[in-house]
Design a protein around this motif. Sequence first.
Motif, mmCIF file in Angstrom:
data_model
loop_
_atom_site.group_PDB
_atom_site.id
_atom_site.type_symbol
_atom_site.label_atom_id
_atom_site.label_comp_id
_atom_site.label_asym_id
_atom_site.label_seq_id
_atom_site.Cartn_x
_atom_site.Cartn_y
_atom_site.Cartn_z
ATOM 1 N N THR A 116 12.958 -10.367 6.836
ATOM 2 C CA THR A 116 11.963 -11.648 6.871
ATOM 3 C C THR A 116 11.238 -11.677 6.005
ATOM 4 O O THR A 116 10.642 -10.629 5.294
ATOM 5 N N PRO A 117 10.531 -12.805 5.818
ATOM 6 C CA PRO A 117 9.417 -13.040 4.983
ATOM 7 C C PRO A 117 8.339 -12.038 5.086
ATOM 8 O O PRO A 117 7.556 -11.309 4.206
ATOM 9 N N LYS A 118 7.824 -11.698 6.344
ATOM 10 C CA LYS A 118 7.052 -10.726 6.787
ATOM 11 C C LYS A 118 7.217 -9.343 6.363
ATOM 12 O O LYS A 118 6.599 -8.656 5.751
ATOM 13 N N TRP A 119 8.668 -8.901 6.261
ATOM 14 C CA TRP A 119 8.923 -7.626 5.874
ATOM 15 C C TRP A 119 8.739 -7.697 4.389
ATOM 16 O O TRP A 119 8.211 -6.347 3.894
ATOM 17 N N VAL A 120 9.147 -8.571 3.759
ATOM 18 C CA VAL A 120 8.889 -8.527 2.318
ATOM 19 C C VAL A 120 7.489 -8.252 1.853
ATOM 20 O O VAL A 120 7.226 -7.595 0.885
ATOM 21 N N ILE A 121 6.550 -9.299 2.378
ATOM 22 C CA ILE A 121 5.262 -8.926 2.187
ATOM 23 C C ILE A 121 4.742 -7.614 2.476
ATOM 24 O O ILE A 121 3.805 -6.918 1.700
ATOM 25 N N LYS A 122 4.941 -6.953 3.520
ATOM 26 C CA LYS A 122 4.663 -5.727 3.895
ATOM 27 C C LYS A 122 5.396 -4.729 3.055
ATOM 28 O O LYS A 122 4.444 -3.693 2.550
ATOM 29 N N ARG A 123 6.599 -4.828 2.657
ATOM 30 C CA ARG A 123 7.061 -3.820 1.743
ATOM 31 C C ARG A 123 6.338 -3.757 0.089
ATOM 32 O O ARG A 123 6.029 -2.662 -0.235
ATOM 33 N N PHE A 124 6.009 -4.922 -0.327
ATOM 34 C CA PHE A 124 5.393 -4.862 -1.476
ATOM 35 C C PHE A 124 4.007 -4.538 -1.382
ATOM 36 O O PHE A 124 3.457 -3.654 -2.297
ATOM 37 N N ARG A 125 3.390 -4.766 -0.500
ATOM 38 C CA ARG A 125 1.995 -4.065 -0.310
ATOM 39 C C ARG A 125 1.900 -2.567 -0.103
ATOM 40 O O ARG A 125 1.297 -1.870 -0.809
ATOM 41 N N LEU A 126 3.114 -2.009 0.595
ATOM 42 C CA LEU A 126 3.159 -0.634 0.630
ATOM 43 C C LEU A 126 3.538 -0.024 -0.794
ATOM 44 O O LEU A 126 3.095 1.182 -0.943
ATOM 45 N N GLN A 127 4.224 -0.617 -1.365
ATOM 46 C CA GLN A 127 4.607 -0.182 -2.916
ATOM 47 C C GLN A 127 3.478 -0.145 -3.532
ATOM 48 O O GLN A 127 3.237 0.893 -4.365
ATOM 49 N N GLU A 128 2.697 -1.204 -3.362
ATOM 50 C CA GLU A 128 1.554 -1.174 -4.337
ATOM 51 C C GLU A 128 0.432 -0.055 -3.850
ATOM 52 O O GLU A 128 -0.162 0.633 -4.714
ATOM 53 N N VAL A 129 0.445 0.134 -2.682
ATOM 54 C CA VAL A 129 -0.462 1.201 -2.229
ATOM 55 C C VAL A 129 -0.194 2.642 -2.717
ATOM 56 O O VAL A 129 -0.997 3.362 -3.385
ATOM 57 N N ALA A 130 1.313 3.051 -2.651
ATOM 58 C CA ALA A 130 1.777 4.022 -3.109
ATOM 59 C C ALA A 130 1.622 4.360 -4.702
ATOM 60 O O ALA A 130 1.307 5.248 -5.089
ATOM 61 N N ASN A 131 1.688 3.146 -5.397
ATOM 62 C CA ASN A 131 1.514 3.227 -6.921
ATOM 63 C C ASN A 131 0.359 3.464 -7.088
ATOM 64 O O ASN A 131 -0.201 4.219 -8.133
ATOM 65 N N ARG A 132 -0.757 2.994 -6.330
ATOM 66 C CA ARG A 132 -1.989 3.205 -6.640
ATOM 67 C C ARG A 132 -2.527 4.750 -6.316
ATOM 68 O O ARG A 132 -3.227 5.156 -6.901
ATOM 69 N N LEU A 133 -1.976 5.031 -5.114
ATOM 70 C CA LEU A 133 -2.373 6.634 -4.855
ATOM 71 C C LEU A 133 -1.881 7.411 -5.931
ATOM 72 O O LEU A 133 -2.599 8.527 -5.931
ATOM 73 N N GLU A 134 -0.948 7.202 -6.582
ATOM 74 C CA GLU A 134 -0.445 8.139 -7.316
ATOM 75 C C GLU A 134 -1.000 8.102 -8.996
ATOM 76 O O GLU A 134 -1.071 8.967 -9.740
ATOM 77 N N SER A 135 -1.504 6.701 -9.073
ATOM 78 C CA SER A 135 -2.257 6.642 -10.391
ATOM 79 C C SER A 135 -3.678 6.529 -10.641
ATOM 80 O O SER A 135 -4.487 6.761 -11.450
ATOM 81 N N ASP A 136 -4.375 6.592 -9.242
ATOM 82 C CA ASP A 136 -5.706 6.323 -9.209
ATOM 83 C C ASP A 136 -6.555 7.206 -8.046
ATOM 84 O O ASP A 136 -6.466 6.728 -7.073
ATOM 85 N N ALA A 137 -6.763 8.332 -8.551
ATOM 86 C CA ALA A 137 -7.390 9.205 -7.698
ATOM 87 C C ALA A 137 -8.634 8.879 -7.000
ATOM 88 O O ALA A 137 -9.270 9.483 -6.048
ATOM 89 N N SER A 138 -9.468 7.729 -7.505
ATOM 90 C CA SER A 138 -10.823 7.333 -7.103
ATOM 91 C C SER A 138 -10.543 6.153 -6.110
ATOM 92 O O SER A 138 -11.533 5.693 -5.388
ATOM 93 N N VAL A 139 -9.403 5.708 -5.905
ATOM 94 C CA VAL A 139 -9.168 4.640 -4.850
ATOM 95 C C VAL A 139 -9.672 4.727 -3.560
ATOM 96 O O VAL A 139 -9.367 5.877 -3.015
ATOM 97 N N GLN A 140 -10.483 3.721 -3.131
ATOM 98 C CA GLN A 140 -10.764 3.807 -1.686
ATOM 99 C C GLN A 140 -10.271 3.015 -0.661
ATOM 100 O O GLN A 140 -9.803 1.995 -0.998
ATOM 101 N N TRP A 141 -10.009 3.517 0.414
ATOM 102 C CA TRP A 141 -9.157 3.032 1.535
ATOM 103 C C TRP A 141 -9.796 2.030 1.974
ATOM 104 O O TRP A 141 -8.776 0.827 1.959
ATOM 105 N N ALA A 142 -10.812 1.659 2.284
ATOM 106 C CA ALA A 142 -11.392 0.211 2.702
ATOM 107 C C ALA A 142 -11.281 -1.075 1.749
ATOM 108 O O ALA A 142 -10.810 -2.038 2.078
ATOM 109 N N GLU A 143 -11.634 -0.451 0.557
ATOM 110 C CA GLU A 143 -11.474 -1.526 -0.524
ATOM 111 C C GLU A 143 -9.975 -1.938 -0.775
ATOM 112 O O GLU A 143 -9.740 -3.130 -0.947
#
Length: 273
Positions: free
Chosen positions: A211-238
């Motif tokens: 579904t379109p919703k699945w695609v949006i959610k998946r790319f958001r989670l990929q972005e989250v995982a990528n930032r968590l691995e590359s940026d130790a200073s990332v803030q959850w709320a932001e």
Amino acid sequence: MKPKDSSSTRGIVHAGAGRDKFKLSRYEPGPALRPFVEHYWAIRYELPRGISHTQTVLSYPNVHLAFEQDEEGRRALVYGIPSRPFVRELRGAGQVLGVKFRAGGFFPFWQRDVSLLTGSTIALTEALGQEACGWMDSVLGAGDDAAMAGQAEDLLLSRLPERDEQAELADRIVQEVMNDLGVTKVEHMRERSGLSIRQLQRLFRKYVGVTPKWVIKRFRLQEVANRLESDASVQWAELADQLGYFDQAHFIKDFKSVLGQSPSAYRKHSSGS
């Protein structure tokens, strides 16, 4: 075959842990297959006896054709989009040559709703008929990674379908969602595509498989995982706000429901601490 940049690890969970376990190469398709195929990918690995590596992938909304060889034998399989993250345990020595079809790109070969493949893996011959039964040995026996990719290209060219405007529209919409973090709701897709939500749902069911919703959610989670691995200073709320989550709690719940651990546990694992 023309090599493609293989440095991107987006979607590969805890990518750092796998860097010394397998080699990944990617290759560009030729002009005739570019409307259908995003790239070819090749993996080779050789692990010492008694050592294994479990790799998890947050799959893209793409169908894959994979020619696989390991200690259990050879296989040629078509992978629909997994309902959950894709998990593969590597043991011993093996190689895989994969074809990553564009979102919508497998439909012209398959000629059935791609949603029928979602969450499933089928034999290549079940998807493309018995005339494809010799493809596995042709590809896996071709030689190095580039030669295998070239052989896969030649075989797909022998079955080259007509281009499909709707399939290519689906791919353009998916690419925009991936590249623009401002697309956080299906309503944004509707506004930009000019299609109704019902039309988007039908388009994605037929050509993409989710579904379109699945695609949006998946790319958001990929972005989250990528930032968590590359940026130790990332803030959850932001981060939650940037990616369109209602609040931080919703963001953490979403992440944990797919990856099985909280963002903080994921980052701890990625850092090796």
